[in-house]
Design an enzyme around this catalytic site. Sequence first.
Site, mmCIF file in Angstrom:
data_model
loop_
_atom_site.group_PDB
_atom_site.id
_atom_site.type_symbol
_atom_site.label_atom_id
_atom_site.label_comp_id
_atom_site.label_asym_id
_atom_site.label_seq_id
_atom_site.Cartn_x
_atom_site.Cartn_y
_atom_site.Cartn_z
ATOM 1 N N ASN A 115 0.880 -1.170 0.000
ATOM 2 C CA ASN A 115 0.000 0.000 0.000
ATOM 3 C C ASN A 115 0.915 1.217 0.000
ATOM 4 O O ASN A 115 1.513 1.545 1.018
ATOM 5 C CB ASN A 115 -0.902 -0.010 1.243
ATOM 6 C CG ASN A 115 -1.707 1.276 1.378
ATOM 7 O OD1 ASN A 115 -1.754 2.087 0.460
ATOM 8 N ND2 ASN A 115 -2.338 1.447 2.536
ATOM 9 N N SER A 162 3.405 -2.273 10.284
ATOM 10 C CA SER A 162 4.857 -2.401 10.488
ATOM 11 C C SER A 162 5.391 -3.794 10.167
ATOM 12 O O SER A 162 6.305 -4.288 10.821
ATOM 13 C CB SER A 162 5.230 -1.994 11.918
ATOM 14 O OG SER A 162 4.866 -0.645 12.157
ATOM 15 N N GLU A 193 -5.566 -4.651 10.451
ATOM 16 C CA GLU A 193 -4.516 -3.671 10.709
ATOM 17 C C GLU A 193 -4.782 -2.958 12.019
ATOM 18 O O GLU A 193 -5.563 -1.983 12.049
ATOM 19 C CB GLU A 193 -4.478 -2.641 9.571
ATOM 20 C CG GLU A 193 -4.171 -3.243 8.222
ATOM 21 C CD GLU A 193 -3.499 -2.242 7.292
ATOM 22 O OE1 GLU A 193 -2.441 -2.586 6.764
ATOM 23 O OE2 GLU A 193 -3.999 -1.116 7.114
ATOM 24 N N LYS A 203 0.181 4.261 -0.250
ATOM 25 C CA LYS A 203 -0.408 5.456 0.375
ATOM 26 C C LYS A 203 -0.136 6.675 -0.522
ATOM 27 O O LYS A 203 -0.178 6.542 -1.744
ATOM 28 C CB LYS A 203 0.119 5.626 1.799
ATOM 29 C CG LYS A 203 -0.051 4.327 2.610
ATOM 30 C CD LYS A 203 0.191 4.474 4.081
ATOM 31 C CE LYS A 203 -0.056 3.145 4.779
ATOM 32 N NZ LYS A 203 0.075 3.213 6.247
ATOM 33 N N HIS A 261 -9.392 1.706 4.716
ATOM 34 C CA HIS A 261 -8.130 1.804 5.456
ATOM 35 C C HIS A 261 -8.319 2.725 6.664
ATOM 36 O O HIS A 261 -9.079 3.702 6.592
ATOM 37 C CB HIS A 261 -7.029 2.349 4.535
ATOM 38 C CG HIS A 261 -5.669 2.205 5.144
ATOM 39 N ND1 HIS A 261 -5.190 3.115 6.058
ATOM 40 C CD2 HIS A 261 -4.727 1.250 5.014
ATOM 41 C CE1 HIS A 261 -3.994 2.723 6.452
ATOM 42 N NE2 HIS A 261 -3.685 1.595 5.844
ATOM 43 N N GLY A 315 2.669 2.185 10.802
ATOM 44 C CA GLY A 315 3.674 3.234 10.658
ATOM 45 C C GLY A 315 4.386 3.582 11.956
ATOM 46 O O GLY A 315 5.062 4.604 12.046
ATOM 47 N N GLU A 346 -6.601 5.015 7.785
ATOM 48 C CA GLU A 346 -6.338 6.437 7.498
ATOM 49 C C GLU A 346 -7.543 7.093 6.833
ATOM 50 O O GLU A 346 -7.827 8.267 7.071
ATOM 51 C CB GLU A 346 -5.070 6.553 6.631
ATOM 52 C CG GLU A 346 -3.824 6.229 7.457
ATOM 53 C CD GLU A 346 -2.700 5.580 6.670
ATOM 54 O OE1 GLU A 346 -2.692 5.635 5.438
ATOM 55 O OE2 GLU A 346 -1.802 4.997 7.326
#
Length: 248
Positions: free
Chosen positions: A9, A210, A164, A11, A94, A170, A96
């Site tokens: 991904n 991660s 996730e 991003k 996602h 991250g 985010e």
Amino acid sequence: MRKPIIAGNWKMNNTASEGVALVKAIAPLVKNASCDVVVCVPAIDIPAVSEALKGTNIGLGAENVHYAEKGAFTGEISAAMLKEYGVKYVIIGHSERRQYFGETDETVNKRTLTAIAAGLTPIVCIGESLEERETGKTEEVLAKQIHEGLKNIDDITKIVIAYEPVWAIGTGKTATAEQANETIGFIRKTIGEMFCPKCAEALRIQYGGSMNAGNCKELMAMPEIDGGLIGGASLKAPDFAAIVNFDK
Ligand code: 13P
């Protein structure tokens, strides 16, 4: 046996030319992969990356899709627009998008149904925040995301789920392999109850957060974990290839 699926991904990273250079570097390193390999890229990179992926074993994915067929939705991208460039997968929900762009279980559900109807494979993301984990709400949160985000799907095996945990994205803080395995086991059990146990057995569930060249082997050795959705480590060809080749 479920075939593992490792997806990058990107991003909001890589211009189209940077993306082309990256997939050209990745392709020879992953050509003997035994898992499905996917890169999910920014929409504007799709035409160039699609061209660069021709003749490779890497599938192309988008990072979102709108639920309407077409119309007055400024800034959005439809399934038909993605399909014209050979896009096969699309990330939906996602964390985010949920955190910064108001994505809800309801919009996740609408986008997922549209993607399936268009013949795209949705990679539907679910996961709990740190506070939710620390207050013992992980299972409750995941069950809600599953019940509301995945309702009315005819064939659940047509999607991929990415678990996730938000606190692992991250941050360099990976869930332990046992934690990830146990939580994905819970997700599979919940899907089994909502749809059918046999469908849940066939469904692929990735871990994301991660995941990197150093920890992928341990994670992928877990019986419930069928792959990874990789952020940071998917931006460097050798790192991404090392994850794809976790079994070599
Ligand atoms: P990182 O691998 O950078 O933690 O990102 C995970 C992720 O959000 C993939 O969708």
